[in-house]
Motif scaffolding. Structure first.
Motif, PDB file in Angstrom:
ATOM      1  N   HIS A 164      12.152  -4.687  11.547  1.00  0.00           N
ATOM      2  CA  HIS A 164      10.936  -5.494  11.609  1.00  0.00           C
ATOM      3  C   HIS A 164      10.325  -5.378  13.005  1.00  0.00           C
ATOM      4  O   HIS A 164      11.054  -5.384  14.003  1.00  0.00           O
ATOM      5  CB  HIS A 164      11.265  -6.955  11.285  1.00  0.00           C
ATOM      6  N   SER A 165       8.994  -5.329  13.055  1.00  0.00           N
ATOM      7  CA  SER A 165       8.363  -5.131  14.365  1.00  0.00           C
ATOM      8  C   SER A 165       8.142  -6.462  15.073  1.00  0.00           C
ATOM      9  O   SER A 165       7.912  -7.496  14.436  1.00  0.00           O
ATOM     10  CB  SER A 165       7.032  -4.401  14.191  1.00  0.00           C
ATOM     11  N   SER A 166       8.299  -6.438  16.388  1.00  0.00           N
ATOM     12  CA  SER A 166       7.879  -7.568  17.220  1.00  0.00           C
ATOM     13  C   SER A 166       7.180  -6.943  18.423  1.00  0.00           C
ATOM     14  O   SER A 166       7.162  -5.722  18.575  1.00  0.00           O
ATOM     15  CB  SER A 166       9.080  -8.419  17.661  1.00  0.00           C
ATOM     16  N   GLY A 167       6.626  -7.762  19.292  1.00  0.00           N
ATOM     17  CA  GLY A 167       5.899  -7.216  20.436  1.00  0.00           C
ATOM     18  C   GLY A 167       6.763  -6.365  21.362  1.00  0.00           C
ATOM     19  O   GLY A 167       6.255  -5.568  22.138  1.00  0.00           O
ATOM     20  N   THR A 168       8.103  -6.537  21.278  1.00  0.00           N
ATOM     21  CA  THR A 168       8.981  -5.849  22.236  1.00  0.00           C
ATOM     22  C   THR A 168       9.854  -4.772  21.586  1.00  0.00           C
ATOM     23  O   THR A 168      10.785  -4.280  22.206  1.00  0.00           O
ATOM     24  CB  THR A 168       9.901  -6.860  22.948  1.00  0.00           C
ATOM     25  N   GLY A 169       9.592  -4.436  20.355  1.00  0.00           N
ATOM     26  CA  GLY A 169      10.396  -3.402  19.686  1.00  0.00           C
ATOM     27  C   GLY A 169      10.634  -3.759  18.236  1.00  0.00           C
ATOM     28  O   GLY A 169       9.984  -4.668  17.685  1.00  0.00           O
ATOM     29  N   TYR A 170      11.565  -3.037  17.620  1.00  0.00           N
ATOM     30  CA  TYR A 170      11.932  -3.282  16.226  1.00  0.00           C
ATOM     31  C   TYR A 170      13.316  -3.918  16.175  1.00  0.00           C
ATOM     32  O   TYR A 170      14.247  -3.459  16.862  1.00  0.00           O
ATOM     33  CB  TYR A 170      11.940  -1.972  15.435  1.00  0.00           C
ATOM     34  N   TYR A 171      13.466  -4.982  15.377  1.00  0.00           N
ATOM     35  CA  TYR A 171      14.783  -5.616  15.251  1.00  0.00           C
ATOM     36  C   TYR A 171      15.256  -5.523  13.795  1.00  0.00           C
ATOM     37  O   TYR A 171      14.462  -5.472  12.852  1.00  0.00           O
ATOM     38  CB  TYR A 171      14.746  -7.066  15.733  1.00  0.00           C
ATOM     39  N   TYR A 172      16.581  -5.518  13.679  1.00  0.00           N
ATOM     40  CA  TYR A 172      17.205  -5.335  12.369  1.00  0.00           C
ATOM     41  C   TYR A 172      17.460  -6.683  11.700  1.00  0.00           C
ATOM     42  O   TYR A 172      17.987  -7.615  12.328  1.00  0.00           O
ATOM     43  CB  TYR A 172      18.539  -4.587  12.539  1.00  0.00           C
TER      44      TYR A 172
END
Ligand SMILES: [Ca+2]
Ligand SMILES: [Ca+2]
Ligand SMILES: [Ca+2]
Length: 608
Positions: free
Chosen positions: A171-179
């Motif tokens: 999932h995308s966030s402003g600081t990268g993709y998290y699982y």
């Protein structure tokens, strides 16, 4: 007419394993509670700890001499921690109490009241992921150099794979993709990080050591570790639970872990071996039980029971019908009360640790989406099903609450609720039903499931008719001949079967459609003799649509045959006080009634 079928006895494996190795949970019957929906004490429309505490007498009144309660001896509470969702599987504080449900003091008062009644309490521990609103994740996503960045799994670019059911997991966030395997609001915790693992182990210790709960139901255990695009059942995940288990048991050796590994039996087993999770839910067996209840196809079920017993460490699995993630059993069985009763009969007489999902015992309805299978408990036929005094509950009760509620069903001896009570109390009374060997007595009598549970000298015979037809049969019981000559006592019917011989065999067993018998050989019965039939009265004669029989003996099941004068059996069956004859042609017949060693016969005229 006596179309007896001689039943052979088939031994299964594992008959010699020591039951003394089994621990307390193999004697327990658990009840799964969704607190938001159980009972609201303060009229805000949401269930709470004080409400659950008020209803403990319904679950188990703490007095082993009463059987008016349900008789459960364990409670699994779905998540009780603070959470932004209604269900709570996205936790924001692993040591906190959801304020919707009350305070920690309320929880402790509930726990003490449960313990006082002999009820163990386990809570959901959601270790795979937290809420996206947990302070850990708020920090983690704040920047690539955040202190807790590594407590979750991050990637600068979006990896090119999806999850086991095709879902997006990065999932995308402003600081990268998290699982996050389940949802973007549930980021997976990263157990490669030692600080995160230690923090989660500390929370576990808090509940066991400081608060005094009896263990955890572990959510989504398959997904703790990942390796690239390998997302489930990693060896690292299997062995993780050995660490967790020894950590928990270092504070309380009797504290347990129960795992949700929602997968096939062979993939669940590694979680239970090698001192990892104490036991796991058996989803394949649950499916087989439901299928047997639905279709009467019992050979698949007995095969599956055998597979499960052989696959796990001795009896370290949980039996159940459905849980909070599945359509309710009443829906699965199309609201058929007979089938619902036999589904209950099966899982509450098998080896393993039974778990009831709240409301199952009153036949609550519910099919996905999830909110529909987690509706308020049906206490009464009144407003909001008696769940709350608020104008409306957080969610409406299911559509059948006017008939399917505790208040109404307690008064009906033949209700599903009273069937559950008998099953659980009988299981609590006989250790053989909990931890005894499982021996199939027959699996092929056209839908009649018969098996023996045996522990030392204690024997319990279970016979369940999964069909809509009457069944009459014998069981060759010579290998298990009773030490006493007491007649078999049926704990479901509540009577001795005086017409059934128990010395060396069980001859002339009779099951009406969807009937269950649980037979033991330890009860004195009133032995009837010819003189007790002095007042034997058959009225009216001529009979019209109904023959009524007054024997002076109340409520004993008896068998009858209605014979034409040429000896042909026109109708036969079991009855208590009345025999319906509206389908019998006008004429003169011989009525033959058998009870115990007594046979009464007389001529009767039927004239419509
Ligand atoms: Ca409330
Ligand atoms: Ca009781
Ligand atoms: Ca994970």
């Amino acid at each position: 007419m006596k179309n007896y079928l001689l039943v052979s006895i088939l031994f299964l494996g594992h008959l010699t394993q020591a039951q003394s190795e089994l621990d307390w949970w193999n004697d327990a019957v658990f009840y799964e509670v969704f607190l938001r929906s159980f009972y609201d004490s303060d009229g805000d429309g949401v269930g709470d700890f004080k409400g659950l505490t008020e209803k403990l007498d319904y679950l188990n009144d703490g007095d082993p001499n009463t059987d008016t309660d349900l008789g459960i001896t364990g409670i699994w509470l779905m998540p009780i921690n603070p959470s932004p969702s209604y269900h709570g599987y996205d936790v924001t504080d692993y040591s906190g109490i959801n304020p919707d449900y009350g305070t920690m003091e309320d929880f402790k008062a509930f726990l003490a009241a449960a313990h006082a009644r002999g009820i163990k309490v386990i809570i959901d521990y959601v270790m795979n992921h937290s809420s996206a609103q947990h302070q850990w994740f708020v920090d983690s996503k704040s920047s690539a150099s955040a202190e807790k960045r590594d407590w979750y799994r991050w990637s600068d670019t979006k990896p090119g794979y999806s999850g086991p059911w095709g879902q997006n997991v990065w999932h995308s966030s402003g600081t990268g993709y998290y699982y996050g395997i389940f949802w973007d609001q549930m980021p997976d915790l990263n157990y490669e990080n030692a600080d995160l693992k230690a923090a989660m182990f500390d929370h576990a210790a808090y509940w066991i050591d400081e608060i005094g709960i009896d263990g955890f139901r572990l959510d989504a255990v398959k997904y703790i570790y990942e390796n690239g695009s390998q997302l489930e059942d990693l060896e690292a995940t299997h062995t993780f639970f050995k660490d967790l288990s020894s950590h928990i048991k270092s504070f309380n050796p009797d504290a347990i872990t129960v795992g949700e590994a929602w997968t096939s039996t062979s993939k669940v087993v590694p979680y239970v071996t090698d001192e990892r999770i104490d036991f796991c839910f058996e989803f394949d067996l649950a499916t087989s039980i439901i299928n047997a209840a639905r279709s009467g196809s019992i050979s698949n079920l007995t095969d599956q029971v055998t597979n499960v017993i052989n696959a796990y460490p001795w009896y370290q699995f949980s039996t159940f019908l459905t849980n909070h993630d599945q359509n309710r059993i009443m829906n699965e069985l199309s609201s058929d009360i007979g089938k619902s009763k036999i589904a209950a009969s099966i899982y509450l007489t098998l080896p393993g640790v039974p778990f009831l999902y709240y409301g199952e015992e009153v036949g609550m309805l519910g099919a996905k989406p999830d909110e529909n299978i987690r509706r308020p408990m049906q206490w009464t036929g009144g407003r909001n099903a008696g769940f709350t005094t608020a104008g409306s509950a957080w969610n409406a009760p299911s559509s059948n609450y006017a008939d399917n509620n505790v208040d109404k069903m307690e008064d009906d001896p033949s209700s599903l609720l009273n069937h559950y009570k008998k099953l659980i109390h009988t299981r609590n009374e006989y250790a053989a039903l909990r931890t005894g060997d499982f021996i199939t007595l027959d699996a092929s009598l056209g839908g009649v499931l018969t098996y023996l549970r045996q522990l030392d000298d204690e024997r319990v015979v279970i016979a369940i008719n999964t069909t809509s037809s009457n069944k009459r049969f014998d069981i060759d019981f010579s290998s298990y001949a009773s030490a006493s000559d007491l007649p078999p006592f049926d704990h479901i019917g509540g009577e001795s079967l005086l017409s059934v011989s128990s010395e060396g065999d069980l001859k002339g067993l009779f099951l009406s459609p969807y009937q269950t018998m649980i037979l033991t050989f330890d009860r004195e019965a009133t032995v009837l003799n010819a003189s007790s039939y002095g007042q034997f009265e058959v009225v009216p004669n001529p009979a019209h649509d109904l023959i009524r029989i007054n024997t002076g003996t109340k409520n004993l099941v008896q068998h009858y045959q209605l014979l034409a004068l040429n000896g042909a059996v026109v109708q036969s069956g079991v009855f208590k006080n009345e025999i319906p004859v509206e389908k019998v042609d006008n004429g003169l017949y011989l009525l033959k009634i058998t009870m115990g060693n007594i046979t009464h016969q007389q001529k009767i005229i039927i004239k419509h």
